[in-house]
Design an enzyme around this catalytic site. Structure first.
Site, PDB file in Angstrom:
ATOM      1  N   LYS A   9       4.895   0.734  -4.881  1.00 19.12           N
ATOM      2  CA  LYS A   9       3.717   1.503  -4.763  1.00 19.12           C
ATOM      3  C   LYS A   9       3.492   2.227  -6.027  1.00 19.12           C
ATOM      4  CE  LYS A   9       3.245   2.215   0.286  1.00 19.12           C
ATOM      5  NZ  LYS A   9       2.874   3.188   1.276  1.00 19.12           N
ATOM      6  N   TYR A  49      -5.514  -2.381   3.900  1.00 22.16           N
ATOM      7  CA  TYR A  49      -5.073  -1.194   4.841  1.00 22.16           C
ATOM      8  C   TYR A  49      -6.154  -1.448   6.088  1.00 22.16           C
ATOM      9  CZ  TYR A  49      -0.876   0.558   2.473  1.00 22.16           C
ATOM     10  OH  TYR A  49       0.221   0.656   1.922  1.00 22.16           O
ATOM     11  N   PHE A  57      -6.530   9.590   7.100  1.00 19.01           N
ATOM     12  CA  PHE A  57      -5.992   9.399   5.608  1.00 19.01           C
ATOM     13  C   PHE A  57      -6.210   8.142   4.855  1.00 19.01           C
ATOM     14  CE2 PHE A  57      -2.532   8.027   8.540  1.00 19.01           C
ATOM     15  CZ  PHE A  57      -2.384   6.819   8.289  1.00 19.01           C
ATOM     16  N   ARG A  85      12.851  -2.555   6.259  1.00 20.43           N
ATOM     17  CA  ARG A  85      12.516  -1.292   6.971  1.00 20.43           C
ATOM     18  C   ARG A  85      13.503  -0.286   7.112  1.00 20.43           C
ATOM     19  NH1 ARG A  85       7.424  -1.188   8.752  1.00 20.43           N
ATOM     20  NH2 ARG A  85       7.771   0.363  10.177  1.00 20.43           N
ATOM     21  N   THR A  91       8.513   6.636   7.250  1.00 24.20           N
ATOM     22  CA  THR A  91       7.308   6.842   6.419  1.00 24.20           C
ATOM     23  C   THR A  91       7.295   7.836   5.708  1.00 24.20           C
ATOM     24  OG1 THR A  91       6.092   5.618   8.001  1.00 24.20           O
ATOM     25  CG2 THR A  91       4.732   6.976   6.430  1.00 24.20           C
ATOM     26  N   ARG A 102      12.966   5.847   0.555  1.00 32.67           N
ATOM     27  CA  ARG A 102      11.982   7.078   0.695  1.00 32.67           C
ATOM     28  C   ARG A 102      12.683   8.406   0.775  1.00 32.67           C
ATOM     29  NH1 ARG A 102       8.640   3.621   5.056  1.00 32.67           N
ATOM     30  NH2 ARG A 102       6.659   2.848   3.816  1.00 32.67           N
ATOM     31  N   ASN A 112       4.733   7.319  -0.915  1.00 31.93           N
ATOM     32  CA  ASN A 112       6.196   7.055  -0.312  1.00 31.93           C
ATOM     33  C   ASN A 112       6.918   5.829  -0.874  1.00 31.93           C
ATOM     34  OD1 ASN A 112       4.762   5.218   1.089  1.00 31.93           O
ATOM     35  ND2 ASN A 112       5.221   5.628   3.075  1.00 31.93           N
ATOM     36  N   HIS A 115       6.131   0.080   0.382  1.00 30.52           N
ATOM     37  CA  HIS A 115       5.557  -0.517   1.752  1.00 30.52           C
ATOM     38  C   HIS A 115       6.123  -1.703   2.269  1.00 30.52           C
ATOM     39  CE1 HIS A 115       2.699  -2.273   4.840  1.00 30.52           C
ATOM     40  NE2 HIS A 115       2.840  -3.376   4.271  1.00 30.52           N
ATOM     41  N   GLU A 126       0.154 -10.286   5.294  1.00 25.50           N
ATOM     42  CA  GLU A 126       0.393  -9.595   4.206  1.00 25.50           C
ATOM     43  C   GLU A 126       0.716 -10.398   2.866  1.00 25.50           C
ATOM     44  OE1 GLU A 126       1.042  -5.334   6.298  1.00 25.50           O
ATOM     45  OE2 GLU A 126       2.712  -6.044   4.889  1.00 25.50           O
TER      46      GLU A 126
HETATM   47  P1  CMP Z   1       2.832   2.194   4.514  1.00 29.19           P
HETATM   48  O1  CMP Z   1       4.058   1.809   5.002  1.00 29.19           O
HETATM   49  O2  CMP Z   1       2.339   1.423   3.192  1.00 29.19           O
HETATM   50  O3  CMP Z   1       1.694   1.902   5.900  1.00 29.19           O
HETATM   51  C1  CMP Z   1       0.483   3.040   5.712  1.00 29.19           C
HETATM   52  C2  CMP Z   1       0.530   3.926   4.819  1.00 29.19           C
HETATM   53  O4  CMP Z   1      -0.334   5.043   5.017  1.00 29.19           O
HETATM   54  C3  CMP Z   1       1.911   4.683   4.724  1.00 29.19           C
HETATM   55  O5  CMP Z   1       2.836   3.661   4.291  1.00 29.19           O
HETATM   56  C4  CMP Z   1       1.491   5.630   3.974  1.00 29.19           C
HETATM   57  O6  CMP Z   1       1.695   5.391   2.644  1.00 29.19           O
HETATM   58  C5  CMP Z   1       0.256   6.077   4.530  1.00 29.19           C
HETATM   59  N1  CMP Z   1       0.320   7.288   5.692  1.00 29.19           N
HETATM   60  C6  CMP Z   1       0.952   7.128   6.709  1.00 29.19           C
HETATM   61  N2  CMP Z   1       0.722   8.421   7.275  1.00 29.19           N
HETATM   62  C7  CMP Z   1       0.139   9.204   6.373  1.00 29.19           C
HETATM   63  C8  CMP Z   1      -0.381  10.499   6.635  1.00 29.19           C
HETATM   64  N3  CMP Z   1      -0.168  10.992   7.853  1.00 29.19           N
HETATM   65  N4  CMP Z   1      -1.007  10.944   5.620  1.00 29.19           N
HETATM   66  C9  CMP Z   1      -1.079  10.340   4.503  1.00 29.19           C
HETATM   67  N5  CMP Z   1      -0.800   8.893   4.207  1.00 29.19           N
HETATM   68  C10 CMP Z   1      -0.235   8.247   5.339  1.00 29.19           C
END
Ligand code: CMP
Length: 138
Positions: A9, A49, A57, A85, A91, A102, A112, A115, A126
């Site tokens: 990312k 997304y 968010f 994963r 996350t 992470r 984070n 993905h 995807e």
């Molecule tokens: P990802 O695995 O890319 O899938 C969805 C993304 O949303 C996640 O990683 C984070 O980058 C983001 N995300 C998930 N939960 C939150 C949250 N509570 N606040 C902000 N971003 C979030």
């Protein structure tokens, strides 16, 4: 052989962590079979997304994902969806296990660093979002 989509990312590209992250996949025996570096538009980030459209968010997440370049990759290996994963960690970096990407590198639960697809169906969707069959290495 199983495949999954990984994205390095914008927060990680910005901090010169592409090599650090790729090394973790390669050291785990995972093959990278396609890769590019690109900047998503806001509309592309929203489409990628779309499943999170109703989440509070969503706006911030899609602003962030379109804020700078990212590196989508297709990873291949046995059980690679789950393996990826595990290597990424939870996350929220505060909840991620020690030694995961992470835990080691992420800034917060939005920024984070990586993905990874969560299941075979999402992996297929995807991968198709970023790559055509002509872009696969083999
Ligand atoms: P990802 O695995 O890319 O899938 C969805 C993304 O949303 C996640 O990683 C984070 O980058 C983001 N995300 C998930 N939960 C939150 C949250 N509570 N606040 C902000 N971003 C979030």
């Amino acid at each position: 052989m199983e495949r999954t989509l990984s994205i390095i990312k914008p927060d990680a590209v910005e901090r010169n962590l592409i090599g650090n992250i790729i090394k973790r996949f390669e050291d785990a025996g995972i093959k990278i079979v396609a890769m590019k570096l690109l900047k998503l538009s806001k509309a592309q980030a929203e489409a990628f997304y779309a499943v999170h459209k109703e989440r509070p968010f969503y706006g911030e997440l899609t602003d962030y994902m379109s804020s700078g370049p990212c590196v989508p990759m297709i990873l291949e290996g046995e059980g690679v969806i789950l393996k990826n994963r595990e290597i990424m960690g939870a996350t929220d970096p505060k909840e991620a296990a020690a030694g995961t990407i992470r835990a080691d590198l992420a800034i917060d639960k939005e920024k984070n660093s990586v993905h990874g697809s969560d299941a075979p169906e999402t992996a297929a969707q995807e991968i198709a979002f970023f790559f055509t069959e002509y872009e696969l290495a083999g």
